[in-house]
Structure formats: C-alpha cells, structure tokens
Enzyme design. Sequence first.
Site, PDB file in Angstrom:
ATOM      1  N   ASP A  62       0.811  -1.214   0.000  1.00 52.54           N
ATOM      2  CA  ASP A  62       0.000   0.000   0.000  1.00 52.54           C
ATOM      3  C   ASP A  62       0.845   1.265   0.000  1.00 52.54           C
ATOM      4  O   ASP A  62       2.062   1.217   0.165  1.00 52.54           O
ATOM      5  CB  ASP A  62      -0.941   0.010   1.208  1.00 52.54           C
ATOM      6  CG  ASP A  62      -0.273  -0.477   2.499  1.00 52.54           C
ATOM      7  OD1 ASP A  62       0.938  -0.232   2.660  1.00 52.54           O
ATOM      8  OD2 ASP A  62      -0.952  -1.094   3.334  1.00 52.54           O
ATOM      9  N   ASN A 128      -7.443  -3.223  14.634  1.00 47.65           N
ATOM     10  CA  ASN A 128      -8.812  -3.563  14.248  1.00 47.65           C
ATOM     11  C   ASN A 128      -8.866  -4.762  13.298  1.00 47.65           C
ATOM     12  O   ASN A 128      -9.910  -5.056  12.726  1.00 47.65           O
ATOM     13  CB  ASN A 128      -9.515  -2.350  13.619  1.00 47.65           C
ATOM     14  CG  ASN A 128      -8.826  -1.856  12.354  1.00 47.65           C
ATOM     15  OD1 ASN A 128      -7.865  -2.459  11.869  1.00 47.65           O
ATOM     16  ND2 ASN A 128      -9.317  -0.757  11.808  1.00 47.65           N
ATOM     17  N   HIS A 130      -7.068  -5.121  10.477  1.00 48.66           N
ATOM     18  CA  HIS A 130      -6.815  -4.871   9.053  1.00 48.66           C
ATOM     19  C   HIS A 130      -5.489  -5.475   8.619  1.00 48.66           C
ATOM     20  O   HIS A 130      -4.553  -5.621   9.415  1.00 48.66           O
ATOM     21  CB  HIS A 130      -6.895  -3.368   8.713  1.00 48.66           C
ATOM     22  CG  HIS A 130      -5.749  -2.526   9.186  1.00 48.66           C
ATOM     23  ND1 HIS A 130      -5.907  -1.471  10.048  1.00 48.66           N
ATOM     24  CD2 HIS A 130      -4.420  -2.554   8.894  1.00 48.66           C
ATOM     25  CE1 HIS A 130      -4.740  -0.884  10.263  1.00 48.66           C
ATOM     26  NE2 HIS A 130      -3.819  -1.534   9.576  1.00 48.66           N
ATOM     27  N   GLU A 135      -9.585  -2.253   5.642  1.00 44.67           N
ATOM     28  CA  GLU A 135     -10.246  -1.978   6.907  1.00 44.67           C
ATOM     29  C   GLU A 135     -11.442  -2.912   7.123  1.00 44.67           C
ATOM     30  O   GLU A 135     -11.933  -3.545   6.181  1.00 44.67           O
ATOM     31  CB  GLU A 135     -10.721  -0.522   6.929  1.00 44.67           C
ATOM     32  CG  GLU A 135      -9.614   0.518   6.800  1.00 44.67           C
ATOM     33  CD  GLU A 135      -8.856   0.747   8.099  1.00 44.67           C
ATOM     34  OE1 GLU A 135      -8.804  -0.167   8.948  1.00 44.67           O
ATOM     35  OE2 GLU A 135      -8.304   1.845   8.275  1.00 44.67           O
TER      36      GLU A 135
END
Length: 234
Positions: A62, A128, A130, A135
């Site tokens: 990314d 979380n 990811h 996400e």
Amino acid sequence: MKIIRVQDQIEGGKIAFTLLKDSLAKGAKTLGLATGSSPISFYQEMVKSPLDFSDLTSINLDEYVGLSVESDQSYDYFMRQNLFNAKPFKKNYLPNGLATDIEAEAKRYDQIIAEHPIDFQVLGIGRNGHIGFNEPGTSFEEETHVVDLQESTIEANSRFFTSIEDVPKQAISMGIASIMKSKMIVLLAFGQEKADAIKGMVFGPITEDLPASILQKHDHVIVIVDEAAASQLD
C-alpha cells in the site's frame, strides 16, 4: 495456520528471515512487502545478510494517497530507508499515491500483481484486524482499491506524523483477494495492543468485520508473535 511464539521482535525478525531464505532456496522470485513497525526487524536481517536480492521483484501492499515519494512519511521512503537503499532489488513496485486518477492506478497495480505472482508475502496486522489497508467491512473479493482510512487507523499511524491532522485520510491498498493469491504468507505481530486482533484472526469467525480472519482459509500462513500479542491464544 502455524503459530510461532518468540521472545521479542528481534527474534521474530530472525525467524521470518529464515523462512524467507527457505523460500528463496525453493525458487521464490517475488516478495510482497509491508511497512509499519512490525517488519522492521525482518528488514534488518535482510540488510545484514550477505545474500544478493538483485534478481528479486518486490510488490508493496500500500501507499498513502497524496504523499510524494520524497515525503519521509511515504511508504516509498520507508522502504528505501529500511531496505532498498542497502539491498537493491531487480524491481520495486509501490502504488503511486500522487496518481491523477487513483482508481486507474489501482487497476494498474492489479496488472502488476498479475504479472508478478507473489511467492512470499509479509504482513502486519492492525489493532482492528486490518491487513494492508483493508479496513473492517472490506469485501474479501476486493483487489487493489482506494481506501478511506478509519479513525482508529489514523490514530494508530499518527505517531509517525507531526500531528494527527497530517495523517492522510486515504490510501491505495492491495486487496484481500490479491493477498490471498500469495503462495506463502508470514504475518508478524508484537505487543499487547495486537492481542485482540490475533485472537480474532486465529479463532474466527471468518468475517469481513475482521479482515485478517480470512487467512484461516489460506493453505500456507505462518504467524510470528511475541508473548504479549499471543496472550489471548491460550
């Protein structure tokens, strides 16, 4: 999914590097690389190694939207500082966060991945759950795409910026479907703040609410964790 518990991040990096050497000995040519704090000890092992990586291709997960490659917060800069300057590769691919058409850039990146199937994919995991910048709520069928970062991710990454307001709100990320095509995945996680995500990833349920849980369906995943990150696995 194989779990390897280590004393600390340094030992984790050494084990990940041993796994890489084994993969290279079997003919691996394309590495999928991650940023953030989790893989740094792994990259340090690569840099210290006498191995030559100049015949390898790398594809990063990314990049932030809106940051130039010269920004010291860009992932392009991170990779050069932590690995590429010391250990040149044949070719390094990262998404172009300054592309005028970021949707077209995502499609271009999918084509790169199709042309260079990933043999060895390095991952971290967010608090979380990811992976990459995929996400919670991201479709498991998603390929490279533009992501609106959640507040929890922006807050977690703000430690790398002068202020939380400076953290980009979007990124271009390899999708979950793209990650799952990798032949082998090595995920590194260290620290108590990752314990909930690791528990959810390992014990399920498999749900898009915790993106890393899909790794239960991959044939060759090795998870390297310290005792803090593994604290909820017992």
